[in-house]
Write a protein that holds these residues in place. Sequence first.
Motif, PDB file in Angstrom:
ATOM      1  N   LEU A  15     -20.286  16.771  -8.299  1.00  0.00           N
ATOM      2  CA  LEU A  15     -19.018  17.356  -7.884  1.00  0.00           C
ATOM      3  C   LEU A  15     -18.680  16.896  -6.472  1.00  0.00           C
ATOM      4  CD1 LEU A  15     -19.532  20.945  -9.337  1.00  0.00           C
ATOM      5  CD2 LEU A  15     -18.128  19.099 -10.282  1.00  0.00           C
ATOM      6  N   LEU A  16     -17.424  17.055  -6.086  1.00  0.00           N
ATOM      7  CA  LEU A  16     -16.930  16.473  -4.844  1.00  0.00           C
ATOM      8  C   LEU A  16     -16.359  17.536  -3.914  1.00  0.00           C
ATOM      9  CD1 LEU A  16     -16.394  14.470  -7.396  1.00  0.00           C
ATOM     10  CD2 LEU A  16     -15.115  13.133  -5.770  1.00  0.00           C
ATOM     11  N   ARG A  17     -16.506  17.261  -2.613  1.00  0.00           N
ATOM     12  CA  ARG A  17     -15.910  18.117  -1.591  1.00  0.00           C
ATOM     13  C   ARG A  17     -15.284  17.227  -0.523  1.00  0.00           C
ATOM     14  NH1 ARG A  17     -16.016  23.179   0.801  1.00  0.00           N
ATOM     15  NH2 ARG A  17     -16.084  23.219   3.081  1.00  0.00           N
ATOM     16  N   GLY A  18     -13.985  17.393  -0.279  1.00  0.00           N
ATOM     17  CA  GLY A  18     -13.305  16.613   0.745  1.00  0.00           C
ATOM     18  C   GLY A  18     -13.220  17.383   2.050  1.00  0.00           C
ATOM     19  N   GLN A  19     -13.523  16.712   3.165  1.00  0.00           N
ATOM     20  CA  GLN A  19     -13.407  17.298   4.505  1.00  0.00           C
ATOM     21  C   GLN A  19     -12.795  16.269   5.449  1.00  0.00           C
ATOM     22  OE1 GLN A  19     -17.368  20.241   4.471  1.00  0.00           O
ATOM     23  NE2 GLN A  19     -17.164  18.674   6.046  1.00  0.00           N
ATOM     24  N   ASN A  20     -12.005  16.759   6.418  1.00  0.00           N
ATOM     25  CA  ASN A  20     -11.365  15.811   7.328  1.00  0.00           C
ATOM     26  C   ASN A  20     -12.273  15.383   8.473  1.00  0.00           C
ATOM     27  OD1 ASN A  20     -10.890  17.607   9.725  1.00  0.00           O
ATOM     28  ND2 ASN A  20      -9.629  18.711   8.255  1.00  0.00           N
ATOM     29  N   GLN A  21     -13.473  15.956   8.547  1.00  0.00           N
ATOM     30  CA  GLN A  21     -14.455  15.506   9.521  1.00  0.00           C
ATOM     31  C   GLN A  21     -15.849  15.916   9.086  1.00  0.00           C
ATOM     32  OE1 GLN A  21     -14.457  17.711  13.409  1.00  0.00           O
ATOM     33  NE2 GLN A  21     -12.595  18.630  12.571  1.00  0.00           N
TER      34      GLN A  21
END
Length: 293
Positions: A58-64
Amino acid sequence: MEILKRIHKSNNDPTRIFIGSVRIDRNEIPLWEVSDMFGLVKLIGHAKYKNQSYGSVLLRGQNQDYGSMKPAAYRDADFLEANTTVDDMIKKLKMDTGLSEDKTISKFIKATNDLSYEAVLQHYCYDTRLLDVVDNQWVALWFASHYRKSDKEFRSDNNSKQHLEGARYIDSPNKYSYIYLFGVPESSTQTNDSGIITDHTHCLIDIRRACPSTILRPHMQHALAIGFYDENHQFKESYAEQIICIIRIETKICLNLLNGDKTLTPESLFPCPAYDFMYNLILDDRKDLFNSL
């Protein structure tokens, strides 16, 4: 039980470059950089192929990259205090008897498992022991390349729509955007209860199955919530050891890939209260309950 397999240097090609290892909560995690959608999809696909015997990815997007992978409840709170706070929130929702039946939370969610309540709270900005993850790479890319303004920043904008969550999001000012790949183990002892998978190692809640679509936000976001347990079946303080690798991509490339997609906008991923019945309850009809949480 199969062991989680991380993706290291041997898989370089022009679309994906191995940068090195970074430390996330005392775990050494491989960091990759991709330059286009082919490199991104290749790495995600390779992680799934390499871990086919271990479980799902599974995936998790973060801007930093914050150097940590702790659920929100544990970031600035004592471990025991955080658990008590979340358990109290869930108890309040389950015992709710206010207003009419369609606005009574326990009747509205109609869940038999406490994890359903915690997952809903997680997706409406409450601090819980779960992490937001998705099974859609484009949604992960959107969250990776967008920045959520803090309360202080948002109030200073004098935004006429500041009560709407989607209005907080702008293009990320950071050079890189990050997608984290999580390995989720399969087990012969796991149980599946209306979208909630649990066993001795973890829990995974698919809100699209566990809750009605009137709780619209997680349905729009292809959203799931995940938690990992220690040997005593208590939530761990950090989930970093489940990260297969981190993928970074220049934010300008992310935004270019997403440009023109009308389904990936703040307005669609964070539907306003007129469309999202749960959001309306939180902001208006059930302030008596949610303000107390």
